[in-house]
Design a protein around this motif. Structure first.
Motif, PDB file in Angstrom:
ATOM      1  N   HIS A 183      11.292  24.868 -11.325  1.00 31.75           N
ATOM      2  CA  HIS A 183       9.923  24.587 -10.889  1.00 31.75           C
ATOM      3  C   HIS A 183       9.980  23.855  -9.557  1.00 31.75           C
ATOM      4  N   GLU A 184       9.665  24.594  -8.476  1.00 28.33           N
ATOM      5  CA  GLU A 184       9.753  24.070  -7.115  1.00 28.33           C
ATOM      6  C   GLU A 184      11.157  23.500  -6.897  1.00 28.33           C
ATOM      7  N   ASN A 185      11.267  22.192  -6.646  1.00 27.73           N
ATOM      8  CA  ASN A 185      12.584  21.592  -6.400  1.00 27.73           C
ATOM      9  C   ASN A 185      13.149  20.910  -7.632  1.00 27.73           C
ATOM     10  N   GLU A 186      12.558  21.151  -8.788  1.00 28.17           N
ATOM     11  CA  GLU A 186      13.000  20.495 -10.009  1.00 28.17           C
ATOM     12  C   GLU A 186      13.427  21.526 -11.048  1.00 28.17           C
ATOM     13  N   THR A 187      14.312  21.083 -11.931  1.00 28.68           N
ATOM     14  CA  THR A 187      14.826  21.946 -12.988  1.00 28.68           C
ATOM     15  C   THR A 187      14.560  21.290 -14.339  1.00 28.68           C
ATOM     16  N   ILE A 188      14.091  22.079 -15.283  1.00 30.98           N
ATOM     17  CA  ILE A 188      13.862  21.604 -16.641  1.00 30.98           C
ATOM     18  C   ILE A 188      14.793  22.369 -17.578  1.00 30.98           C
TER      19      ILE A 188
ATOM     20  N   ILE B  27       0.819  -1.222   0.000  1.00 33.90           N
ATOM     21  CA  ILE B  27       0.000   0.000   0.000  1.00 33.90           C
ATOM     22  C   ILE B  27       0.852   1.271   0.000  1.00 33.90           C
ATOM     23  N   PRO B  28       1.870   1.411   0.878  1.00 29.73           N
ATOM     24  CA  PRO B  28       2.669   2.656   0.859  1.00 29.73           C
ATOM     25  C   PRO B  28       3.352   2.914  -0.483  1.00 29.73           C
ATOM     26  N   VAL B  29       3.946   1.866  -1.063  1.00 29.03           N
ATOM     27  CA  VAL B  29       4.626   2.035  -2.350  1.00 29.03           C
ATOM     28  C   VAL B  29       3.622   2.345  -3.453  1.00 29.03           C
ATOM     29  N   SER B  30       2.455   1.715  -3.396  1.00 29.62           N
ATOM     30  CA  SER B  30       1.427   1.961  -4.418  1.00 29.62           C
ATOM     31  C   SER B  30       0.940   3.404  -4.375  1.00 29.62           C
ATOM     32  N   VAL B  31       0.729   3.921  -3.158  1.00 29.58           N
ATOM     33  CA  VAL B  31       0.298   5.315  -3.014  1.00 29.58           C
ATOM     34  C   VAL B  31       1.382   6.264  -3.531  1.00 29.58           C
ATOM     35  N   LEU B  32       2.627   5.979  -3.156  1.00 29.23           N
ATOM     36  CA  LEU B  32       3.734   6.815  -3.614  1.00 29.23           C
ATOM     37  C   LEU B  32       3.880   6.753  -5.131  1.00 29.23           C
ATOM     38  N   PHE B  33       3.767   5.561  -5.692  1.00 29.08           N
ATOM     39  CA  PHE B  33       3.875   5.377  -7.141  1.00 29.08           C
ATOM     40  C   PHE B  33       2.786   6.147  -7.868  1.00 29.08           C
ATOM     41  N   THR B  34       1.554   6.036  -7.380  1.00 28.31           N
ATOM     42  CA  THR B  34       0.431   6.721  -8.024  1.00 28.31           C
ATOM     43  C   THR B  34       0.590   8.232  -7.954  1.00 28.31           C
ATOM     44  N   ASN B  35       0.951   8.742  -6.775  1.00 29.90           N
ATOM     45  CA  ASN B  35       1.149  10.186  -6.634  1.00 29.90           C
ATOM     46  C   ASN B  35       2.275  10.688  -7.533  1.00 29.90           C
ATOM     47  N   THR B  36       3.348   9.892  -7.640  1.00 32.98           N
ATOM     48  CA  THR B  36       4.483  10.292  -8.472  1.00 32.98           C
ATOM     49  C   THR B  36       4.088  10.351  -9.943  1.00 32.98           C
ATOM     50  N   ILE B  37       3.313   9.355 -10.396  1.00 31.73           N
ATOM     51  CA  ILE B  37       2.887   9.331 -11.795  1.00 31.73           C
ATOM     52  C   ILE B  37       2.035  10.550 -12.125  1.00 31.73           C
TER      53      ILE B  37
ATOM     54  N   SER C 122       1.765  13.392 -10.430  1.00 27.32           N
ATOM     55  CA  SER C 122       2.522  14.621 -10.237  1.00 27.32           C
ATOM     56  C   SER C 122       3.477  14.871 -11.403  1.00 27.32           C
ATOM     57  N   THR C 123       4.169  13.813 -11.826  1.00 21.45           N
ATOM     58  CA  THR C 123       5.109  13.960 -12.937  1.00 21.45           C
ATOM     59  C   THR C 123       4.385  14.305 -14.225  1.00 21.45           C
ATOM     60  N   ALA C 124       3.251  13.645 -14.464  1.00 21.67           N
ATOM     61  CA  ALA C 124       2.486  13.918 -15.682  1.00 21.67           C
ATOM     62  C   ALA C 124       2.005  15.371 -15.710  1.00 21.67           C
ATOM     63  N   ASN C 125       1.529  15.867 -14.563  1.00 14.28           N
ATOM     64  CA  ASN C 125       1.072  17.256 -14.511  1.00 14.28           C
ATOM     65  C   ASN C 125       2.211  18.238 -14.738  1.00 14.28           C
ATOM     66  N   LYS C 126       3.355  17.946 -14.142  1.00 15.79           N
ATOM     67  CA  LYS C 126       4.506  18.836 -14.312  1.00 15.79           C
ATOM     68  C   LYS C 126       4.983  18.864 -15.758  1.00 15.79           C
ATOM     69  N   VAL C 127       5.005  17.695 -16.381  1.00 13.55           N
ATOM     70  CA  VAL C 127       5.456  17.627 -17.779  1.00 13.55           C
ATOM     71  C   VAL C 127       4.498  18.380 -18.686  1.00 13.55           C
ATOM     72  N   GLU C 128       3.191  18.167 -18.482  1.00  9.79           N
ATOM     73  CA  GLU C 128       2.209  18.861 -19.316  1.00  9.79           C
ATOM     74  C   GLU C 128       2.285  20.369 -19.119  1.00  9.79           C
TER      75      GLU C 128
ATOM     76  N   THR D 132      15.461  17.455 -15.396  1.00 15.23           N
ATOM     77  CA  THR D 132      15.046  16.812 -16.636  1.00 15.23           C
ATOM     78  C   THR D 132      15.503  17.689 -17.789  1.00 15.23           C
ATOM     79  N   ALA D 133      16.277  17.108 -18.705  1.00 19.77           N
ATOM     80  CA  ALA D 133      16.865  17.893 -19.786  1.00 19.77           C
ATOM     81  C   ALA D 133      16.464  17.335 -21.145  1.00 19.77           C
TER      82      ALA D 133
END
Length: 260
Positions: free
Chosen positions: A88-93, A41-51, A53-59, A113-114
């Motif tokens: 963008h927050e703690n990430e760089t594009i 359950i913890p890994v699944s929640v983290l995985f889902t949130n990461t997916i 979150s990453t998709a929103n940031k990329v878009e 991400t480059a």
């Protein structure tokens, strides 16, 4: 004792784990599936949130920050000739179609991400991942094409993510059964440490419950924001220690009465 009580007892009580040796194989197999369900359950929640979150940031980055571009003949082309860096927050594009920035430059960064002239480079938590555009063949894509694809993919997430999580759950459960078998072999080697005779079946059942604590600890380690060294060694050290203590807590046989 229901399965939740068995789970809690197996976290701390070698004595109770020893008592479970009389349980049926079917119930024990069911317990392993239950254990992996709880700990996933913890890994699944983290995985889902990461997916998501990453998709929103990329878009957002593609639609609002990154300039128009095209992928042709394995290279990134754009009217923007100078490298562009977006925080963008703690990430760089990084966007660079000129070839001025190289993969070696990105390897020194964190959470970056480059989109470079010939490849995508992702640097995250000390790990570097690269993907060359020509690996996808001689494709021609524009920024609008990628945005359309990303939007379509996001719409499929409610279907794709459960399927991926199910496959990961089944895979990890299969690995857990292999781990239990390996621990059982160790249990056979130290069988003389037990005060009573144990069959292979009983040792396997004991091992299935013995891995509860190390499995829970491993699941918690997996969701930490940093990598813990020697996590694999820690898992087996706890498993071996618990199994040895289970053996020591088994009831000693009563001495036969001595006839006078």
């Amino acid at each position: 004792m229901n399965i939740f009580q068995k789970f809690l007892k197996s976290l701390y009580s070698p004595m109770y784990i020893g008592r479970f040796r009389f349980q049926g194989i079917g119930k024990t197999i069911g317990y392993v599936f239950f254990l992996m369900l709880i700990t996933s359950i913890p890994v699944s929640v983290l995985f889902t949130n990461t997916i998501f979150s990453t998709a929103n940031k990329v878009e957002n980055a593609l639609s609002e920050e990154i300039p128009d571009f095209q992928l042709q003949n394995g290279q990134l082309h754009s009217e923007q000739k100078e490298p562009q860096i977006y925080e963008h927050e703690n990430e760089t594009i990084v966007f660079d179609a000129s070839g001025e920035i190289t993969r070696e430059d990105i390897e020194q960064e964190e959470n970056t991400t480059a989109l470079l002239r010939e490849e995508v480079v992702i640097a995250e938590d000390g790990t570097i991942q690269t993907f060359r555009y020509d690996q996808a063949g001689n494709i021609q894509l524009s920024k609008d094409d990628i945005l359309t694809f990303a939007d379509t993919l996001s719409g499929l997430f409610p279907i794709l993510i459960p399927v991926v999580l199910l496959l990961l759950y089944l895979f990890s459960t299969g690995l857990k059964f292999i781990g239990i078998f390996a621990l059982t072999l160790f249990g056979l080697l130290i069988r003389k440490a037990a005060p009573i005779r144990l069959t292979y079946r009983q040792i396997w059942i004991i091992c299935a419950y013995t891995v509860t604590l190390p499995t829970v600890i491993s699941a918690l380690i997996d969701v930490l924001p940093f990598q813990l060294p020697f996590a694999f060694t820690l898992y087996w050290a706890i498993a071996f220690f618990m199994l040895y203590n289970v053996y020591k807590k088994l009831p000693k046989p009563k001495n036969a009465a001595v006839s006078e």
